[in-house]
Design a protein around this motif. Structure first.
Motif, short mmCIF file in Angstrom:
data_model
loop_
_atom_site.label_atom_id
_atom_site.label_comp_id
_atom_site.label_asym_id
_atom_site.label_seq_id
_atom_site.Cartn_x
_atom_site.Cartn_y
_atom_site.Cartn_z
N GLN A 33 -4.59 -4.71 -15.18
CA GLN A 33 -3.91 -5.33 -14.03
C GLN A 33 -3.04 -6.51 -14.47
OE1 GLN A 33 -6.58 -4.19 -10.10
NE2 GLN A 33 -6.43 -6.34 -10.66
N LEU A 164 -14.09 -15.88 -1.99
CA LEU A 164 -13.07 -16.90 -2.25
C LEU A 164 -13.49 -18.29 -1.76
CD1 LEU A 164 -10.16 -17.31 -3.24
CD2 LEU A 164 -9.35 -16.47 -1.05
N TRP A 191 -6.96 -20.58 -10.30
CA TRP A 191 -6.28 -19.49 -9.61
C TRP A 191 -7.21 -18.78 -8.65
CZ3 TRP A 191 -6.36 -14.14 -9.05
CH2 TRP A 191 -5.17 -13.56 -8.54
N PRO A 192 -6.79 -18.42 -7.43
CA PRO A 192 -5.42 -18.38 -6.91
C PRO A 192 -4.99 -19.65 -6.16
CG PRO A 192 -6.85 -17.34 -5.32
CD PRO A 192 -7.73 -17.81 -6.46
N ASP C 173 -11.94 -11.84 2.58
CA ASP C 173 -12.56 -11.51 1.30
C ASP C 173 -14.02 -11.08 1.49
OD1 ASP C 173 -12.51 -11.25 -1.50
OD2 ASP C 173 -13.30 -13.27 -1.80
N ARG C 174 -14.71 -11.76 2.37
CA ARG C 174 -16.12 -11.39 2.63
C ARG C 174 -16.23 -9.98 3.19
NH1 ARG C 174 -16.47 -16.95 5.17
NH2 ARG C 174 -16.84 -18.14 3.28
N GLN C 196 -3.76 -16.44 -2.31
CA GLN C 196 -5.16 -16.09 -2.06
C GLN C 196 -5.31 -14.61 -1.73
OE1 GLN C 196 -3.47 -18.68 -0.69
NE2 GLN C 196 -4.44 -20.36 -1.80
N LEU C 198 -3.31 -12.18 -2.58
CA LEU C 198 -3.06 -11.39 -3.78
C LEU C 198 -4.27 -11.43 -4.71
CD1 LEU C 198 0.71 -12.20 -4.27
CD2 LEU C 198 -0.26 -9.95 -3.84
N HIS C 199 -4.96 -12.55 -4.73
CA HIS C 199 -6.22 -12.60 -5.48
C HIS C 199 -7.23 -11.60 -4.92
CE1 HIS C 199 -10.26 -13.93 -6.61
NE2 HIS C 199 -10.51 -14.06 -5.33
N ILE C 200 -7.35 -11.57 -3.60
CA ILE C 200 -8.31 -10.65 -2.98
C ILE C 200 -7.96 -9.20 -3.35
CG2 ILE C 200 -9.17 -9.78 -0.77
CD1 ILE C 200 -8.78 -12.68 0.31
N TYR C 202 -6.31 -8.29 -5.94
CA TYR C 202 -6.57 -8.16 -7.39
C TYR C 202 -8.04 -7.85 -7.63
CZ TYR C 202 -7.59 -10.01 -12.11
OH TYR C 202 -8.04 -10.18 -13.39
N ARG C 203 -8.90 -8.48 -6.86
CA ARG C 203 -10.34 -8.34 -7.09
C ARG C 203 -10.95 -7.12 -6.40
NH1 ARG C 203 -15.03 -12.96 -5.89
NH2 ARG C 203 -16.71 -11.84 -6.98
N ARG C 204 -10.47 -6.81 -5.19
CA ARG C 204 -11.12 -5.78 -4.36
C ARG C 204 -10.25 -4.54 -4.31
NH1 ARG C 204 -15.74 -8.89 -4.05
NH2 ARG C 204 -15.29 -10.91 -3.12
N GLU C 205 -10.74 -3.45 -4.83
CA GLU C 205 -9.92 -2.23 -4.90
C GLU C 205 -9.77 -1.55 -3.55
OE1 GLU C 205 -10.39 -0.04 -8.92
OE2 GLU C 205 -12.38 -0.89 -8.49
N PHE C 231 0.30 -5.01 -10.48
CA PHE C 231 -1.02 -4.40 -10.25
C PHE C 231 -1.18 -3.80 -8.86
CE2 PHE C 231 -3.29 -7.22 -7.34
CZ PHE C 231 -2.52 -8.38 -7.36
#
Lengths: 282, 282, 282
Positions: A33, A164, A191-192, C173-174, C196, C198-200, C202-205, C231
């Motif tokens: 990624q 988060l 980050w983020p 996110d939760r 934030q 985009l982080h979620i 990134y982390r959660r498919e 990604f």
């Protein structure tokens, strides 16, 4: 100028039983990624190959970061130091602790530093009981570190915690404010929470940022780079977060970032050396 | 076109006993983090030098912002007006109040406006008892300002408060929603909550942003500039936050930003003039 | 390649009594803040004109999103399907529910899917009793959707709720973490929580982002575009959020974004088609 890679978990000993190596699929998905390919040394779990990869790009020292975690796995400080001691000059050990038992945590810190470790890694959201950075139970430990002049590495970003909310930036800001002479390296650069964490570093002179893997291919990249060229050149610290990033390809990529040479030298070596007190030993 | 600099604390009278001038080292460190050198007038605490610096770049009017704060110091509204009255046409006074005593705060607002002040400055996180912008104790004061059609300047960014939690952007958003005809200028532009504050300004037509010093050398710069060229051209307001930024060098820097001329004219003069009701007087 | 526009509220039937059409001034103000002109079909409330606008740029299918809201208005699922059924092949219906009555909500979901709807739209902050995405009352509904393999569209951005606190990114996110096989499309892309969200993703498919109207003229634009090229190419979904954006001019604008062709094809068609199970039917 050798490079200090501030976040490395070598494929050896106790590290091999941690999630980093037991769930290669998850790790390699994240590596990709970021636009990188998994390191051969990580895939093959070969320490000697890692040393070769380090040599190839001039990474003189890897900071071997311990971890005490439920979901991410644990390695004892003694096990980290076994690897450090077996490879003289190549690694610096960083201790981890169990924050729920403050007396034994402080005693363990004393032992770890005596054994040669140079800092303590706190990963609030990843303990078996997840905490925020400003959880009251961490405060005796921060106080101990501040008084003993030991740097803290705090994982206050990335996927540090169940969600988060565990990396809400005000939590880290409070710690930096409440322990003004505790030097804090924020791994994953917070980050983020890019803008917020750069604000914290702007405001608090005891905060260092190490965006490590989260610099690559993600939003905020330009903000960190601009800060590197601006007010943060003395407090930005290079790291690969190996095995998530390959030590060699990542260093090569990083060296091509538009960072002015004198700042680049600080970020790749000087800032970390000063923080860990190894400048003298080089 | 004269420039209105919307946030100035002149080196004179009561301002000189505030943290801005008593802790020059802190101030100058921040100035340099933005890539500027301290203003000679700030270093020498010379009002006449400030006036010269203003003249040099066409800053016709400085908005002299009062402050009632524990850690940052206090200046009475009368002391602000002494400076305003002693320098006819050069400064506009903005009042401050103690929010913990609502009746006397409202009475003080009435007095201050009668004396010639044009707006009220609220700095929630910096009161001796730190508040968030949506603290219930501020609501009678917001109601009074809305009913009396007096603009509020709210410091909801920068280092406003003990920690970053005091500038959580939802707090400011609630105030803007609950007092829809209260015109609110967000000093420091709400930085580092750049995206969030631009959302608030996108949604709430009564919100004006004045990023002042936080525009320079910090993440979010491009976002504010793009908004200046886009939906926010009527509600962005120029300020130097002097003495943190030099009024002259900062205005020169600002005028070179890639902002289209008609938007630049609004940001440097028209938006502030309309808000303060001084367009007519020019 | 036809385009699937993932968020459309056609000017017909029950949609016409919603805020989207009853408060044209508010809608057109927002359209212009994004740098676009109101769609003739929206202004004239003409479905046939909308179909012409869709044809003109190759929007084969509009995803007609239902809504159950206090302030924003409500349209029944049957009323959405009337429009879908009256225009074969041009719209896909998405259901909405009243989350405060979990049993009837789940029964309604079953009915709606049986009638041909393909997903359920949840707008937590906009219910007559505003909720956050992680409100406990939504959890039985998420569980039902996850078990029934029905995608959820969650409005966790934009002006979704009384204030910005209702879109706090940790809430979304939760949900993504607690229902790992529930496919979630975040409408409005979670803006303004760009980094934030985009982080979620990134982390959660299981998280898809659809920035829709909030991509245009607002901060975060480049971050979404970079993620589209990086990604997130398999999980970004095109939408206009019509009638806020014109379907034709917005698609033309979007196609000119610097997104590599194979990612563009996924974003404009493939990702949505796979998610809604309509790839086979084309």
């Amino acid at each position: 100028m050798p490079i200090i890679d501030f976040r490395v978990r070598p494929p050896a000993g106790g590290f091999l039983s941690m999630l980093l190596y037991t769930d290669a699929a998850r790790r390699d998905r994240l590596t990709r990624q970021h636009g990188f390919e998994p390191a051969p040394s990580a895939v093959k779990k070969s320490l000697s190959l890692l040393l070769t990869e380090m040599d190839r790009v001039g990474v003189g020292i890897g900071v071997a970061i311990g971890r005490t975690s439920g979901p991410l796995g644990t390695i004892s400080n003694a096990a980290v130091m076994e690897i450090v001691d077996a490879n003289p000059g190549r690694f610096i050990g960083v201790a981890s602790i169990d924050p729920l038992h403050r007396r034994s945590a402080c005693a363990e810190i004393t032992r770890a530093i005596a054994s040669g470790m140079r800092a303590v890694n706190i990963e609030p959201g990843s303990y078996s009981q997840p905490l925020t950075a400003d959880d009251r139970r961490l405060y005796p430990i921060y106080a101990h570190l501040e008084d003993a002049k030991i740097p803290a590495i705090i994982m206050a970003g990335g996927s540090a915690g169940p969600d988060l909310g565990y990396t809400a930036p005000e939590c880290l800001d409070r710690v930096a404010a409440d322990f003004p002479s505790l030097r804090i390296v924020v791994s994953h650069g917070g980050w983020p929470w890019v803008h917020q964490m750069l604000h914290i570093a702007y405001r608090r002179e005891n905060v260092f940022l190490s965006p490590d893997q989260y610099l690559a291919g993600l939003p905020g990249h330009d903000d960190y780079v601009n800060a590197a060229n601006g007010f943060l050149s003395d407090r930005l610290i290079y790291a690969s977060s190996y095995p998530f990033m390959p030590v060699d390809a990542y260093a090569e990529w990083f060296k091509r970032l538009p960072i002015r040479p004198e700042a680049m030298e600080k970020i790749l070596y000087r800032n970390a050396a000063d923080l860990l007190g190894i400048g003298q030993a080089q």
